[in-house]
Design a protein around this motif. Structure first.
Motif, PDB file in Angstrom:
ATOM      1  N   ARG A  31       0.817  -1.218   0.000  1.00 48.53           N
ATOM      2  CA  ARG A  31       0.000   0.000   0.000  1.00 48.53           C
ATOM      3  C   ARG A  31       0.855   1.275   0.000  1.00 48.53           C
ATOM      4  NH1 ARG A  31      -2.726  -2.748   5.183  1.00 48.53           N
ATOM      5  NH2 ARG A  31      -4.058  -4.299   4.135  1.00 48.53           N
ATOM      6  N   ASP A  32       2.159   1.110  -0.158  1.00 55.27           N
ATOM      7  CA  ASP A  32       3.100   2.224  -0.026  1.00 55.27           C
ATOM      8  C   ASP A  32       3.528   2.692  -1.420  1.00 55.27           C
ATOM      9  OD1 ASP A  32       5.410   3.821   0.370  1.00 55.27           O
ATOM     10  OD2 ASP A  32       5.874   2.807   2.246  1.00 55.27           O
ATOM     11  N   ASP A  33       2.906   3.750  -1.925  1.00 55.19           N
ATOM     12  CA  ASP A  33       3.172   4.193  -3.294  1.00 55.19           C
ATOM     13  C   ASP A  33       4.631   4.580  -3.503  1.00 55.19           C
ATOM     14  OD1 ASP A  33       0.557   3.770  -3.979  1.00 55.19           O
ATOM     15  OD2 ASP A  33      -0.063   5.859  -3.685  1.00 55.19           O
ATOM     16  N   GLU A  34       5.245   5.174  -2.471  1.00 54.49           N
ATOM     17  CA  GLU A  34       6.632   5.620  -2.624  1.00 54.49           C
ATOM     18  C   GLU A  34       7.564   4.423  -2.779  1.00 54.49           C
ATOM     19  OE1 GLU A  34       9.704   8.888  -0.687  1.00 54.49           O
ATOM     20  OE2 GLU A  34       8.020   8.158   0.515  1.00 54.49           O
ATOM     21  N   LEU A  35       7.408   3.425  -1.917  1.00 49.72           N
ATOM     22  CA  LEU A  35       8.264   2.243  -2.019  1.00 49.72           C
ATOM     23  C   LEU A  35       7.956   1.442  -3.281  1.00 49.72           C
ATOM     24  CD1 LEU A  35       8.724   0.713   1.563  1.00 49.72           C
ATOM     25  CD2 LEU A  35      10.476   1.600   0.009  1.00 49.72           C
ATOM     26  N   LEU A  36       6.698   1.368  -3.668  1.00 53.14           N
ATOM     27  CA  LEU A  36       6.348   0.633  -4.885  1.00 53.14           C
ATOM     28  C   LEU A  36       6.977   1.292  -6.115  1.00 53.14           C
ATOM     29  CD1 LEU A  36       2.573  -0.132  -4.179  1.00 53.14           C
ATOM     30  CD2 LEU A  36       4.470  -1.766  -4.158  1.00 53.14           C
ATOM     31  N   THR A  37       7.020   2.611  -6.126  1.00 53.04           N
ATOM     32  CA  THR A  37       7.664   3.319  -7.236  1.00 53.04           C
ATOM     33  C   THR A  37       9.156   3.025  -7.277  1.00 53.04           C
ATOM     34  OG1 THR A  37       6.025   5.101  -7.178  1.00 53.04           O
ATOM     35  CG2 THR A  37       8.123   5.592  -8.236  1.00 53.04           C
ATOM     36  N   LEU A  38       9.785   3.025  -6.101  1.00 55.44           N
ATOM     37  CA  LEU A  38      11.213   2.714  -6.048  1.00 55.44           C
ATOM     38  C   LEU A  38      11.472   1.272  -6.488  1.00 55.44           C
ATOM     39  CD1 LEU A  38      12.148   4.475  -2.679  1.00 55.44           C
ATOM     40  CD2 LEU A  38      12.788   5.207  -4.990  1.00 55.44           C
ATOM     41  N   LEU A  39      10.666   0.333  -6.018  1.00 55.08           N
ATOM     42  CA  LEU A  39      10.831  -1.064  -6.425  1.00 55.08           C
ATOM     43  C   LEU A  39      10.646  -1.222  -7.926  1.00 55.08           C
ATOM     44  CD1 LEU A  39       8.908  -2.792  -3.495  1.00 55.08           C
ATOM     45  CD2 LEU A  39      11.345  -3.077  -4.006  1.00 55.08           C
ATOM     46  N   GLY A  40       9.801  -0.406  -8.512  1.00 56.45           N
ATOM     47  CA  GLY A  40       9.555  -0.480  -9.945  1.00 56.45           C
ATOM     48  C   GLY A  40      10.747  -0.092 -10.794  1.00 56.45           C
ATOM     49  N   THR A  41      11.744   0.537 -10.195  1.00 52.13           N
ATOM     50  CA  THR A  41      12.962   0.883 -10.936  1.00 52.13           C
ATOM     51  C   THR A  41      13.924  -0.287 -11.039  1.00 52.13           C
ATOM     52  OG1 THR A  41      14.158   1.679  -8.974  1.00 52.13           O
ATOM     53  CG2 THR A  41      12.749   3.261 -10.129  1.00 52.13           C
ATOM     54  N   LEU A  42      13.633  -1.373 -10.305  1.00 51.16           N
ATOM     55  CA  LEU A  42      14.503  -2.550 -10.309  1.00 51.16           C
ATOM     56  C   LEU A  42      14.027  -3.547 -11.363  1.00 51.16           C
ATOM     57  CD1 LEU A  42      14.742  -3.144  -6.450  1.00 51.16           C
ATOM     58  CD2 LEU A  42      16.511  -2.162  -7.920  1.00 51.16           C
ATOM     59  N   PRO A  43      14.909  -4.420 -11.840  1.00 50.51           N
ATOM     60  CA  PRO A  43      14.481  -5.487 -12.738  1.00 50.51           C
ATOM     61  C   PRO A  43      13.424  -6.350 -12.045  1.00 50.51           C
ATOM     62  CG  PRO A  43      16.880  -5.342 -12.673  1.00 50.51           C
ATOM     63  CD  PRO A  43      16.360  -4.452 -11.584  1.00 50.51           C
ATOM     64  N   PRO A  44      12.486  -6.932 -12.786  1.00 49.10           N
ATOM     65  CA  PRO A  44      11.410  -7.725 -12.175  1.00 49.10           C
ATOM     66  C   PRO A  44      11.895  -8.810 -11.224  1.00 49.10           C
ATOM     67  CG  PRO A  44      10.897  -7.307 -14.466  1.00 49.10           C
ATOM     68  CD  PRO A  44      12.288  -6.777 -14.240  1.00 49.10           C
ATOM     69  N   THR A  45      13.032  -9.440 -11.524  1.00 48.99           N
ATOM     70  CA  THR A  45      13.521 -10.524 -10.663  1.00 48.99           C
ATOM     71  C   THR A  45      14.141 -10.017  -9.372  1.00 48.99           C
ATOM     72  OG1 THR A  45      15.648 -10.524 -11.844  1.00 48.99           O
ATOM     73  CG2 THR A  45      13.944 -12.058 -12.617  1.00 48.99           C
ATOM     74  N   LYS A  46      14.246  -8.685  -9.228  1.00 52.55           N
ATOM     75  CA  LYS A  46      14.890  -8.103  -8.044  1.00 52.55           C
ATOM     76  C   LYS A  46      13.902  -7.352  -7.152  1.00 52.55           C
ATOM     77  CE  LYS A  46      19.113  -9.383  -9.099  1.00 52.55           C
ATOM     78  NZ  LYS A  46      19.867 -10.320  -8.242  1.00 52.55           N
ATOM     79  N   ARG A  47      12.610  -7.615  -7.302  1.00 51.10           N
ATOM     80  CA  ARG A  47      11.608  -6.852  -6.557  1.00 51.10           C
ATOM     81  C   ARG A  47      10.958  -7.650  -5.429  1.00 51.10           C
ATOM     82  NH1 ARG A  47       8.496  -4.822 -12.070  1.00 51.10           N
ATOM     83  NH2 ARG A  47      10.177  -3.467 -12.862  1.00 51.10           N
ATOM     84  N   GLN A  48      11.318  -8.917  -5.257  1.00 52.17           N
ATOM     85  CA  GLN A  48      10.566  -9.790  -4.357  1.00 52.17           C
ATOM     86  C   GLN A  48      10.756  -9.418  -2.883  1.00 52.17           C
ATOM     87  OE1 GLN A  48      13.113 -10.781  -6.344  1.00 52.17           O
ATOM     88  NE2 GLN A  48      14.026 -12.673  -5.646  1.00 52.17           N
ATOM     89  N   PRO A  49       9.734  -9.680  -2.078  1.00 53.61           N
ATOM     90  CA  PRO A  49       9.770  -9.287  -0.661  1.00 53.61           C
ATOM     91  C   PRO A  49      10.965  -9.841   0.108  1.00 53.61           C
ATOM     92  CG  PRO A  49       7.550  -9.920  -1.294  1.00 53.61           C
ATOM     93  CD  PRO A  49       8.426 -10.253  -2.459  1.00 53.61           C
ATOM     94  N   ASN A  50      11.262 -11.128  -0.043  1.00 58.56           N
ATOM     95  CA  ASN A  50      12.366 -11.705   0.719  1.00 58.56           C
ATOM     96  C   ASN A  50      13.681 -10.987   0.451  1.00 58.56           C
ATOM     97  OD1 ASN A  50      11.433 -13.705   2.437  1.00 58.56           O
ATOM     98  ND2 ASN A  50      11.443 -15.289   0.862  1.00 58.56           N
TER      99      ASN A  50
END
Length: 311
Positions: A31-50
């Motif tokens: 639910r965190d738009d700021e963190l989701l935007t930052l995660l979106g700058t990473l390659p898809p395989t590098k966005r996972q929670p763990n």
């Protein structure tokens, strides 16, 4: 699937009832738009929670309070994203040996084990650990791996392993302080028993280091498999690894491993390695499917804590 949905799904299917701290974090990030935007700058395989949670823990950040986690991750984002880009979720959970053991013990002995995605190789020692399936205990080593096994007669012997090797793009060394720190950071906050298990398993591996080869699961597997003793049963196995491999490469690996001599044990999520006609999954929690030579046999939980046999 969006990043927000990934985090919410991870909270519901893997963390609920297992790690309250990470369940809170995963829901908060979803639910965190700021963190989701930052995660979106990473390659898809590098966005996972763990990976995100492990890196923040490695950097000394807070994981108990979502607001404090947000502030740390955003403030230190250059360091967080740099670590996330170069690291992978190499959770080396020795407890997974408990769901592999019924198959390993039933194969023609002795065994030559080759793990794909071996991390530090802690799952290459199923013969050195002890196990408890309900009231039945097997083996005298440490750590003791506990597993709830439904519809399964537990094994009565440990496998005879005469050769063990691992293949990984980034093999880890349990005698290296930095590598061990990363393995510790990947363990969920409340899981003191898994940290103790890591310590005990690392001592086993340090006493007799496995052959760990840096390489690709397709390009370098045949050469490593060829090193196995000819008078032992080769067993190529992997657990929760193929989700990190692109689909075309995953298919090439499956074609290759089917052609190798010996046997192939897989333990992957059903949307990663698909089977036809699977029985209904037990509950909403995420399960892997344990398979032997392409035949599905059991539902298993990710840390080896339980299995439901249907084969």
């Amino acid at each position: 699937m969006s990043i927000a949905v990934d985090y919410a799904d991870f909270a519901a299917r893997e963390l609920r009832g297992v790690s309250p701290a990470y369940e809170r974090l995963a829901l908060a990030v979803s639910r965190d738009d700021e963190l989701l935007t930052l995660l979106g700058t990473l390659p898809p395989t590098k966005r996972q929670p763990n990976l995100l949670f492990g890196v923040v823990r490695l950097l000394g950040g807070p994981v108990e309070d979502p607001a404090a986690f947000h502030d740390f991750a955003v403030t230190h984002w250059p360091a967080v994203q740099a670590e996330m880009r170069v690291r992978a979720t190499q959770t080396n959970e020795a407890g997974r040996c408990a769901v592999l053991l019924p198959l390993l013990a039933a194969l023609p002995q002795p065994l030559a084990l080759l793990e794909v995605g071996a991390s530090a190789g802690l799952c290459l020692y199923p013969d050195r650990y002890a196990y408890r399936y309900g009231d039945q205990r097997l083996g005298a080593g440490e750590p003791v791996l506990e597993c709830t096994a439904d519809a399964l007669v537990p094994p009565t012997r440990l496998p005879d392993v005469v050769w063990r090797a691992g293949l990984d793009l980034n093999p880890l060394d349990v005698t290296d302080t930095a590598d061990l720190a990363w393995l510790n950071a990947l363990i969920w906050p409340e899981h003191a028993h898994r940290r103790e298990r890591l310590r005990a398993a690392a001592e086993v591996a340090a006493a007799e280091p496995p052959l760990l080869v840096r390489g690709d699961l397709v390009d370098d597997l045949p050469a490593l498999a060829a090193q196995a003793p000819a008078d032992a049963t080769l067993v190529v196995f992997h657990t929760s690894v193929l989700y990190q491999v692109p689909q075309p490469r995953r298919a090439a690996f499956v074609d290759l491993v089917r052609e190798l001599p010996g046997h192939w044990i897989s333990n992957e999520a059903p949307d990663v390695l698909a089977y036809e006609g699977l029985p209904e999954q037990p509950g909403r929690a995420l399960h892997n499917v344990l398979g032997l030579d392409g035949r599905p046999l059991a539902w298993t939980r990710g840390h080896g804590q339980s299995m439901v046999w249907f084969g």
